[in-house]
Each structure stands twice: as structure tokens, then as C-alpha cells.
Design an enzyme around this catalytic site. Structure first.
Site, PDB file in Angstrom:
ATOM      1  N   ARG A 243      18.446 -46.661 -18.706  1.00 13.25           N
ATOM      2  CA  ARG A 243      18.510 -48.197 -17.819  1.00 13.25           C
ATOM      3  C   ARG A 243      17.621 -47.708 -16.355  1.00 13.25           C
ATOM      4  O   ARG A 243      17.404 -49.044 -15.855  1.00 13.25           O
ATOM      5  CB  ARG A 243      19.712 -48.418 -17.052  1.00 13.25           C
ATOM      6  CG  ARG A 243      20.458 -49.156 -18.247  1.00 13.25           C
ATOM      7  CD  ARG A 243      20.245 -50.653 -18.621  1.00 13.25           C
ATOM      8  NE  ARG A 243      19.913 -51.187 -16.839  1.00 13.25           N
ATOM      9  CZ  ARG A 243      21.042 -51.533 -16.201  1.00 13.25           C
ATOM     10  NH1 ARG A 243      22.720 -51.533 -16.123  1.00 13.25           N
ATOM     11  NH2 ARG A 243      20.469 -51.907 -14.963  1.00 13.25           N
TER      12      ARG A 243
ATOM     13  N   ARG B 120      34.433 -51.373 -20.530  1.00  5.88           N
ATOM     14  CA  ARG B 120      33.576 -50.767 -20.046  1.00  5.88           C
ATOM     15  C   ARG B 120      32.853 -49.612 -20.273  1.00  5.88           C
ATOM     16  O   ARG B 120      32.921 -48.546 -19.449  1.00  5.88           O
ATOM     17  CB  ARG B 120      33.828 -50.454 -18.639  1.00  5.88           C
ATOM     18  CG  ARG B 120      33.678 -51.948 -18.254  1.00  5.88           C
ATOM     19  CD  ARG B 120      31.871 -53.545 -17.844  1.00  5.88           C
ATOM     20  NE  ARG B 120      32.263 -54.262 -17.078  1.00  5.88           N
ATOM     21  CZ  ARG B 120      32.130 -54.976 -16.118  1.00  5.88           C
ATOM     22  NH1 ARG B 120      31.320 -53.985 -15.239  1.00  5.88           N
ATOM     23  NH2 ARG B 120      32.611 -55.724 -15.591  1.00  5.88           N
TER      24      ARG B 120
ATOM     25  N   ARG C  55      27.801 -47.016 -16.850  1.00  2.42           N
ATOM     26  CA  ARG C  55      27.889 -46.230 -15.440  1.00  2.42           C
ATOM     27  C   ARG C  55      28.201 -45.058 -15.149  1.00  2.42           C
ATOM     28  O   ARG C  55      27.927 -43.807 -14.756  1.00  2.42           O
ATOM     29  CB  ARG C  55      27.149 -46.811 -13.843  1.00  2.42           C
ATOM     30  CG  ARG C  55      26.591 -47.425 -14.015  1.00  2.42           C
ATOM     31  CD  ARG C  55      27.185 -49.513 -12.710  1.00  2.42           C
ATOM     32  NE  ARG C  55      27.805 -49.582 -12.702  1.00  2.42           N
ATOM     33  CZ  ARG C  55      28.453 -50.620 -12.279  1.00  2.42           C
ATOM     34  NH1 ARG C  55      27.630 -51.031 -10.170  1.00  2.42           N
ATOM     35  NH2 ARG C  55      29.549 -51.503 -12.985  1.00  2.42           N
TER      36      ARG C  55
ATOM     37  N   TYR D 293      32.397 -67.430 -10.898  1.00  4.99           N
ATOM     38  CA  TYR D 293      31.673 -67.695 -11.121  1.00  4.99           C
ATOM     39  C   TYR D 293      30.595 -68.393 -10.803  1.00  4.99           C
ATOM     40  O   TYR D 293      29.415 -68.551  -9.858  1.00  4.99           O
ATOM     41  CB  TYR D 293      30.333 -66.007 -11.873  1.00  4.99           C
ATOM     42  CG  TYR D 293      31.161 -64.966 -11.803  1.00  4.99           C
ATOM     43  CD1 TYR D 293      31.064 -64.245 -10.605  1.00  4.99           C
ATOM     44  CD2 TYR D 293      32.014 -64.200 -13.403  1.00  4.99           C
ATOM     45  CE1 TYR D 293      31.893 -62.280 -11.061  1.00  4.99           C
ATOM     46  CE2 TYR D 293      32.827 -63.316 -13.222  1.00  4.99           C
ATOM     47  CZ  TYR D 293      32.525 -62.783 -11.598  1.00  4.99           C
ATOM     48  OH  TYR D 293      32.971 -61.315 -11.917  1.00  4.99           O
TER      49      TYR D 293
ATOM     50  N   ASP E 275      27.233 -59.079 -21.138  1.00  2.00           N
ATOM     51  CA  ASP E 275      27.738 -59.319 -19.990  1.00  2.00           C
ATOM     52  C   ASP E 275      28.042 -60.920 -20.452  1.00  2.00           C
ATOM     53  O   ASP E 275      27.746 -61.514 -21.131  1.00  2.00           O
ATOM     54  CB  ASP E 275      26.610 -59.151 -18.155  1.00  2.00           C
ATOM     55  CG  ASP E 275      27.558 -58.965 -17.790  1.00  2.00           C
ATOM     56  OD1 ASP E 275      28.699 -58.290 -16.821  1.00  2.00           O
ATOM     57  OD2 ASP E 275      28.208 -60.403 -16.858  1.00  2.00           O
TER      58      ASP E 275
HETATM   59  O1  CP3 Z   1      31.411 -51.465 -21.994  1.00  2.00           O
HETATM   60  C1  CP3 Z   1      31.228 -52.522 -22.044  1.00  2.00           C
HETATM   61  O2  CP3 Z   1      32.210 -52.727 -21.847  1.00  2.00           O
HETATM   62  C2  CP3 Z   1      30.464 -53.633 -22.404  1.00  2.00           C
HETATM   63  C3  CP3 Z   1      29.331 -54.032 -21.658  1.00  2.00           C
HETATM   64  C4  CP3 Z   1      30.069 -55.154 -20.535  1.00  2.00           C
HETATM   65  C5  CP3 Z   1      29.195 -54.909 -19.825  1.00  2.00           C
HETATM   66  N1  CP3 Z   1      29.546 -56.131 -18.551  1.00  2.00           N
HETATM   67  C6  CP3 Z   1      28.332 -54.367 -18.907  1.00  2.00           C
HETATM   68  C7  CP3 Z   1      28.140 -54.230 -17.523  1.00  2.00           C
HETATM   69  C8  CP3 Z   1      31.330 -56.274 -20.418  1.00  2.00           C
HETATM   70  C9  CP3 Z   1      32.495 -55.823 -21.626  1.00  2.00           C
HETATM   71  C10 CP3 Z   1      30.852 -56.944 -19.057  1.00  2.00           C
HETATM   72  C11 CP3 Z   1      31.820 -57.988 -18.830  1.00  2.00           C
HETATM   73  C12 CP3 Z   1      31.612 -58.233 -17.558  1.00  2.00           C
HETATM   74  N2  CP3 Z   1      30.849 -58.382 -16.766  1.00  2.00           N
HETATM   75  C13 CP3 Z   1      33.742 -58.560 -17.129  1.00  2.00           C
HETATM   76  C14 CP3 Z   1      34.608 -58.767 -17.713  1.00  2.00           C
HETATM   77  C15 CP3 Z   1      35.262 -57.144 -17.615  1.00  2.00           C
HETATM   78  C16 CP3 Z   1      35.704 -57.036 -16.486  1.00  2.00           C
HETATM   79  O3  CP3 Z   1      35.151 -56.261 -15.761  1.00  2.00           O
HETATM   80  O4  CP3 Z   1      37.253 -57.427 -15.734  1.00  2.00           O
HETATM   81  C17 CP3 Z   1      32.895 -59.732 -16.066  1.00  2.00           C
HETATM   82  C18 CP3 Z   1      33.933 -59.818 -14.742  1.00  2.00           C
HETATM   83  C19 CP3 Z   1      31.598 -58.985 -15.716  1.00  2.00           C
HETATM   84  C20 CP3 Z   1      30.639 -60.006 -14.419  1.00  2.00           C
HETATM   85  C21 CP3 Z   1      30.195 -57.951 -14.376  1.00  2.00           C
HETATM   86  N3  CP3 Z   1      28.912 -57.630 -14.059  1.00  2.00           N
HETATM   87  C22 CP3 Z   1      30.313 -57.003 -13.124  1.00  2.00           C
HETATM   88  C23 CP3 Z   1      31.533 -57.476 -12.233  1.00  2.00           C
HETATM   89  C24 CP3 Z   1      29.453 -56.185 -12.932  1.00  2.00           C
HETATM   90  C25 CP3 Z   1      29.228 -55.096 -12.215  1.00  2.00           C
HETATM   91  C26 CP3 Z   1      28.457 -55.409 -10.624  1.00  2.00           C
HETATM   92  C27 CP3 Z   1      28.439 -53.838 -10.145  1.00  2.00           C
HETATM   93  O5  CP3 Z   1      27.224 -53.188  -9.938  1.00  2.00           O
HETATM   94  O6  CP3 Z   1      29.384 -53.317 -10.016  1.00  2.00           O
HETATM   95  C28 CP3 Z   1      28.699 -56.288 -13.902  1.00  2.00           C
HETATM   96  C29 CP3 Z   1      27.630 -55.668 -14.590  1.00  2.00           C
HETATM   97  C30 CP3 Z   1      27.791 -54.898 -15.664  1.00  2.00           C
HETATM   98  N4  CP3 Z   1      28.051 -55.375 -16.603  1.00  2.00           N
HETATM   99  C31 CP3 Z   1      27.445 -53.482 -15.660  1.00  2.00           C
HETATM  100  C32 CP3 Z   1      27.816 -52.658 -16.592  1.00  2.00           C
HETATM  101  C33 CP3 Z   1      27.541 -51.849 -18.010  1.00  2.00           C
HETATM  102  C34 CP3 Z   1      27.133 -52.885 -14.148  1.00  2.00           C
HETATM  103  C35 CP3 Z   1      25.027 -52.775 -14.391  1.00  2.00           C
HETATM  104  C36 CP3 Z   1      24.927 -51.516 -14.132  1.00  2.00           C
HETATM  105  O7  CP3 Z   1      24.508 -51.203 -14.769  1.00  2.00           O
HETATM  106  O8  CP3 Z   1      23.747 -51.927 -12.951  1.00  2.00           O
END
Ligand code: CP3
Length: 369
Positions: A63, A50, A54, A174, A99
Site C-alpha cells: 500500500r 479486517r 494494517r 457517514y 471499503d
Molecule cells: O479485511 C477486511 O475486512 C476487508 C476490508 C475492509 C475494509 N473496510 C478495508 C479498510 C472492510 C470489510 C471494510 C469495511 C468498513 N469500512 C466498515 C465496516 C467494518 C467495521 O469495521 O465496522 C467501516 C465502518 C468502514 C469505514 C472505514 N474505512 C473506517 C472506519 C476506516 C479506518 C480509518 C482509519 O484509518 O482508522 C476505513 C479505512 C480502511 N478500510 C482501511 C482498510 C484496510 C485502513 C486504510 C489504510 O490501510 O490506510
């Protein structure tokens, strides 16, 4: 089950004729790939799960007004967002911005990522009839990924690009729960109560995941990470019987490319050995198990990735350095290579980005050889 066609990737029609293997060549001798292969390194490589997202003001800016899943389908945005943390922090690898639910969206499932919540599935997968909605993923479903990876590899040069996917268990959670879950009740109910349906669900997800990783590798990704973020909810016996076959199928399917395969989960102290056995070259470790102990549990022949507690970054710099030193000292058990420095889970959204930049510089400096 190994897929022998994996060794001879066929270029996707209509895309660049550049050979992906050649594109990867520029990054071949990077500290990150050398550490994954347990070769000598000039310094311990660092990247952050990540790292895009954010915590970065420049991310929030690009974004603005674009929904998360829409941003994943726009190669220009994917390229920019993936490069932002590389430029800012000087990390040793880029992680492709996407994602874990993108391949599920790409095969037509009605799902969304709700800000502050996570992935939400309109009609959860709970019966045998529901499985029909999980059709195979074709490269054409995710052409924007082939395009974005190509753009990125050209721009990144010697910096490796990590592709990724969600592992079958975490995706299944999920899909079965319909959204994020603390206890995974319905998921486990299916696993224990309908083992045949569960196995078929995971097998379909393994095929989708493998296809998704292949697209990224064939387009030029230098390594792949399988995120099984929530698998720490399982006891080893259940992991081995009910999850490992599907994760192994994913790793076997991409083995022929020769790119490092990283396997990560949270709360997986009791599963580390099995996660290595599933087919990983590099095992990701969260902050709960020190790397010397993780090395003992995973056994020889595998690199480790981790494992600074992401919350440590909220402490003063001297404390961050002291905790980073602890990670590096424990990694000494690996014998001088085979360690990729990372956090034990993703960067928390309110992390000060400067703390990350300083940490990268510190690890590089402390491990320079
Ligand atoms: O920088 C990186 O690592 C690459 C981008 C990345 C994202 N998601 C972008 C993202 C990666 C590798 C993921 C994987 C992901 N997504 C996982 C496995 C990693 C982990 O954290 O265990 C999981 C469980 C998800 C599912 C998911 N997607 C969640 C739990 C969330 C957060 C929701 C929230 O708002 O709290 C997302 C959304 C997400 N994926 C964001 C990003 C940058 C945030 C969305 C935003 O910016 O509005």
C-alpha cells in the site's frame, strides 16, 4: 420487496464466460459455507473481519504510496491484499478487499478515506435536493470489482470469497454527518424530524447496496456480509420502524442467489433478533453477548458468527486460548454446527499477526471432528 430477476443472473458483457455459480462450486463444501448453512463441519471455520489490512507488514508494503480508495480500484492490488491473510493465517474464507464507501465513490460522490479518521464526505447529504446525487449504481461503475472477484475466485479454488457492503443505516450516518460520528446527531435528527426524507434516503442506499452485492455475487463471491457497524446506536423500536425495511430490501434482493447472507453490527445486543428477522442467514455478534445468549435472542434456524473480543489478542497466548474456549463452549448451544468463529469486531491495526495465525490453528485443532 423481492427482486425476481435475482434468480437468473445475466453475465456482464465483456467479462469471462465462466458461470459464477460454477466458480462458486469449488468452495461449496468448504467448512465456512457448510457452517453458514448449518451443515456438519470437519472443524469450526475461522475468518476475521479486517483480516486484510494494517496488522500485516506485507499489506503496509504493497500500500506504500497508494491511497486507500485508489487501491480498491486496482484489481491486481485487490487480489494480492485479499490473498495475503489467507496465505499467512490459513483462514477458512477470504474477504474481498474494498471499503463500504466504494459504491458511493463509484456513483460520483466526492468522498475520501482519511488515514486515522475514516470516510469523509465533502458535501454531506442533508436535504431532499441532495438525494439526487445518490443515483443508482450500475455494474459498469465498478468493473474493477467484477474483474478482481474473477481473478480471486480462480486463485482461491476451494476457499470461499466473502463479498460485502455497508448497510443503509451505517452508510447514511457517514453521508449525513459528513464523516465518522460518535452520537449520530444529524442522522438521528433526520430520522426523527424528517421521516419521509430519511426513508427515501435509506431506500436509495438499499438499492445501491443491493446492486453492489449483486456485482460481487455474479462475479463469483460465495457469501455476502452486510456491515451495519453503527446500528447499535439505535433502540429496537427505531430500528424496526426506520432501518429494518431498508436492510430487508437488501437481503431480499440477493436471496435468489442462494449464497449465505451475514448481518453484522457492533453493540447490537438488543437488536440481534431483529437483525436476523431482516433476512440474514448468519447473524454476527460482538463480544458483549455470549453466543448461547445470542442464540436464544436470534432464535433457531440461523447460524451465528463471532465473537472473541479483538483486544484479547493483546493478552498472552494462554489467555487467548482460554477466551477462545469460552466462545467455543457458548457456541455449543448451537448444537455442533452453525458457528463461524470470528472476532466481535475487526482486527485492531496493532495486533500481532502471529497471534492471529496461532488462534486460527487453535480453533481448528480444538474443534476437529
Ligand atoms: O479485511 C477486511 O475486512 C476487508 C476490508 C475492509 C475494509 N473496510 C478495508 C479498510 C472492510 C470489510 C471494510 C469495511 C468498513 N469500512 C466498515 C465496516 C467494518 C467495521 O469495521 O465496522 C467501516 C465502518 C468502514 C469505514 C472505514 N474505512 C473506517 C472506519 C476506516 C479506518 C480509518 C482509519 O484509518 O482508522 C476505513 C479505512 C480502511 N478500510 C482501511 C482498510 C484496510 C485502513 C486504510 C489504510 O490501510 O490506510
Amino acid at each position: 420487496m423481492s427482486d425476481t430477476s435475482a434468480a437468473t443472473p445475466v453475465p456482464t458483457p465483456g467479462t469471462s464466460t465462466r458461470q459464477p455459480a460454477a466458480a462458486r462450486g469449488a468452495a461449496h463444501d468448504s467448512a465456512f459455507l457448510r457452517a453458514c448453512r448449518r451443515e456438519a463441519v470437519p472443524h469450526t471455520p475461522v475468518w476475521f473481519m479486517r483480516q486484510a489490512g494494517r496488522s500485516l507488514p506485507e499489506y503496509l508494503k504493497v500500500r506504500e504510496g497508494v491511497a486507500m480508495l485508489d487501491s480498491c480500484m486496482r484489481p491486481d492490488l485487490v487480489k494480492e491484499i485479499t490473498l495475503q491473510p489467507v496465505r499467512r493465517h490459513g483462514v477458512d474464507a477470504a474477504i474481498y478487499f474494498s471499503d463500504i464507501v466504494v459504491p458511493l465513490k463509484a456513483i460520483g460522490l466526492d468522498l475520501d478515506i482519511k488515514p486515522g479518521v475514516g470516510p469523509v464526505v465533502a458535501d454531506p447529504i442533508r436535504t431532499r435536493a441532495d438525494l439526487e446525487r445518490l443515483r443508482p449504481l450500475e455494474p459498469d461503475d465498478v468493473r474493477y470489482i467484477t474483474e478482481a472477484v474473477g481473478l480471486l475466485v480462480d486463485e482461491l479454488g476451494a476457499t470461499p470469497l466473502i463479498g460485502f457492503a455497508g448497510a443503509p443505516f451505517t452508510l447514511a450516518s457517514y453521508l449525513v454527518e459528513g464523516g465518522p460520528s460518535k452520537n449520530h446527531e444529524r442522522t438521528k435528527a433526520m430520522m426523527y424530524g424528517e421521516p419521509g426524507l430519511w426513508a427515501d434516503l435509506l431506500d436509495r442506499l438499499a438499492d445501491i447496496t443491493a446492486a453492489f452485492l449483486k456485482v460481487q455475487i455474479e462475479a463469483g463471491a460465495s457469501a455476502v456480509q452486510l456491515f451495519d457497524s453503527w446500528v447499535g446506536a439505535l433502540a429496537p423500536r427505531d430500528y424496526r420502524a426506520s432501518v429494518m425495511p431498508a436492510s430487508r430490501k437488501v437481503f431480499d434482493a440477493v436471496a435468489g442467489y442462494g449464497v449465505p447472507r451475514i448481518h453484522f453490527g457492533v453493540g447490537t445486543g438488543e437488536l440481534l433478533g431483529l437483525m436476523g428477522e431482516a433476512g440474514a442467514d448468519v447473524v454476527g455478534v460482538d463480544w458483549r453477548v455470549p453466543l448461547d445468549e445470542a442464540h436464544r435472542r436470534v432464535g433457531p434456524g440461523k447460524a451465528l458468527q463471532g465473537n472473541l473480543d479483538p483486544a484479547v489478542l493483546f493478552a498472552p497466548e494462554s489467555a487467548v486460548r482460554a477466551k477462545a474456549d469460552e466462545v467455543l463452549a457458548a457456541a455449543g448451544a448451537l448444537g455442533g454446527t452453525g458457528h463461524v468463529f470470528n472476532l466481535g469486531h475487526g482486527v485492531l491495526p496493532t495486533t500481532d499477526p502471529d497471534a492471529l495465525t496461532r488462534l486460527v490453528a487453535y480453533v481448528h485443532e480444538a474443534t476437529a471432528r
